[in-house]
Design a protein around this motif. Structure first.
Motif, mmCIF file in Angstrom:
data_model
loop_
_atom_site.group_PDB
_atom_site.id
_atom_site.type_symbol
_atom_site.label_atom_id
_atom_site.label_comp_id
_atom_site.label_asym_id
_atom_site.label_seq_id
_atom_site.Cartn_x
_atom_site.Cartn_y
_atom_site.Cartn_z
ATOM 1 N N LEU A 45 -5.943 -5.159 -6.782
ATOM 2 C CA LEU A 45 -5.167 -4.269 -5.942
ATOM 3 C C LEU A 45 -5.852 -4.207 -4.581
ATOM 4 C CD1 LEU A 45 -4.138 -1.424 -8.395
ATOM 5 C CD2 LEU A 45 -2.762 -3.324 -7.545
ATOM 6 N N CYS A 92 -5.810 -2.312 -2.073
ATOM 7 C CA CYS A 92 -6.371 -1.068 -1.552
ATOM 8 C C CYS A 92 -7.759 -0.813 -2.119
ATOM 9 C CB CYS A 92 -5.451 0.113 -1.861
ATOM 10 S SG CYS A 92 -5.316 0.489 -3.619
ATOM 11 N N LEU A 141 -4.140 4.394 -6.231
ATOM 12 C CA LEU A 141 -3.937 3.749 -7.524
ATOM 13 C C LEU A 141 -2.716 4.301 -8.249
ATOM 14 C CD1 LEU A 141 -7.563 3.223 -8.915
ATOM 15 C CD2 LEU A 141 -5.919 1.465 -8.249
ATOM 16 N N CYS A 169 0.481 2.900 -7.464
ATOM 17 C CA CYS A 169 1.549 1.920 -7.305
ATOM 18 C C CYS A 169 0.908 0.549 -7.511
ATOM 19 C CB CYS A 169 2.188 2.002 -5.907
ATOM 20 S SG CYS A 169 1.148 1.379 -4.572
ATOM 21 N N CYS A 191 1.166 3.713 -1.984
ATOM 22 C CA CYS A 191 0.525 4.971 -2.405
ATOM 23 C C CYS A 191 -0.740 5.250 -1.607
ATOM 24 C CB CYS A 191 0.222 4.946 -3.898
ATOM 25 S SG CYS A 191 -1.240 3.991 -4.348
ATOM 26 N N GLU A 192 -0.981 4.452 -0.582
ATOM 27 C CA GLU A 192 -2.120 4.662 0.310
ATOM 28 C C GLU A 192 -3.451 4.668 -0.429
ATOM 29 O OE1 GLU A 192 -0.991 8.184 2.430
ATOM 30 O OE2 GLU A 192 0.233 6.995 3.823
ATOM 31 N N GLY A 193 -3.560 3.789 -1.396
ATOM 32 C CA GLY A 193 -4.854 3.584 -2.026
ATOM 33 C C GLY A 193 -5.223 4.555 -3.121
ATOM 34 N N GLY A 243 0.798 -1.223 0.000
ATOM 35 C CA GLY A 243 0.000 0.000 0.000
ATOM 36 C C GLY A 243 0.827 1.268 0.000
ATOM 37 N N CYS A 278 0.203 -3.110 -3.545
ATOM 38 C CA CYS A 278 -0.881 -3.778 -2.822
ATOM 39 C C CYS A 278 -1.471 -4.909 -3.665
ATOM 40 C CB CYS A 278 -1.970 -2.773 -2.443
ATOM 41 S SG CYS A 278 -2.741 -2.008 -3.877
HETATM 42 FE FE1 FES Z 1 -1.046 1.833 -4.329
HETATM 43 FE FE2 FES Z 1 -3.086 0.205 -3.932
HETATM 44 S S1 FES Z 1 -1.827 1.128 -2.417
HETATM 45 S S2 FES Z 1 -2.372 1.013 -5.813
#
Ligand code: FES
Length: 69
Positions: free
Chosen positions: A64, A66, A23, A25, A19-21, A17, A28
Motif C-alpha cells: 500500500l 501510503c 489503512l 482503503c 483514505c489518506e493513509g 490514497g 494506494c
Molecule cells: Fe488508503 Fe493507503 S491511502 S490504505
C-alpha cells in the motif's frame, strides 16, 4: 522516490490514497518490481496485509503506497 515509481509503473494516480493513509482503503495499492520491492525498508504490518488482501490484482510485490512513502 515514490513519484518515480508511480511514473515507472504507469500507475493511474486518480483516486490514489482515498483514505489518506489510514489503512481504510486499497486505492494506494502499488505493484512493485521485485528489485524495488526489496528496497522498501518498512515491512508490511498486519493491518496493511489485511487491506492488501482486498486489493484488486494482489501480487507478491504489492504494497500500500501510503505505507511506504
Ligand atoms: Fe488508503 Fe493507503 S491511502 S490504505
Amino acid at each position: 522516490n515514490l513519484l518515480d515509481i508511480i511514473i515507472d509503473n504507469d500507475i493511474d494516480v486518480d483516486g490514489f490514497g482515498a483514505c489518506e493513509g489510514t489503512l481504510a482503503c486499497s486505492t494506494c495499492h502499488l505493484i512493485f518490481k521485485p528489485d524495488q520491492y526489496d528496497q522498501i525498508q518498512e515491512k508490511p504490518t498486519d493491518e496493511e496485509l489485511d487491506m492488501l488482501d482486498l486489493a484488486f490484482g494482489l501480487s507478491d510485490t504489492s504494497r500500500l503506497g501510503c505505507q511506504v512513502i
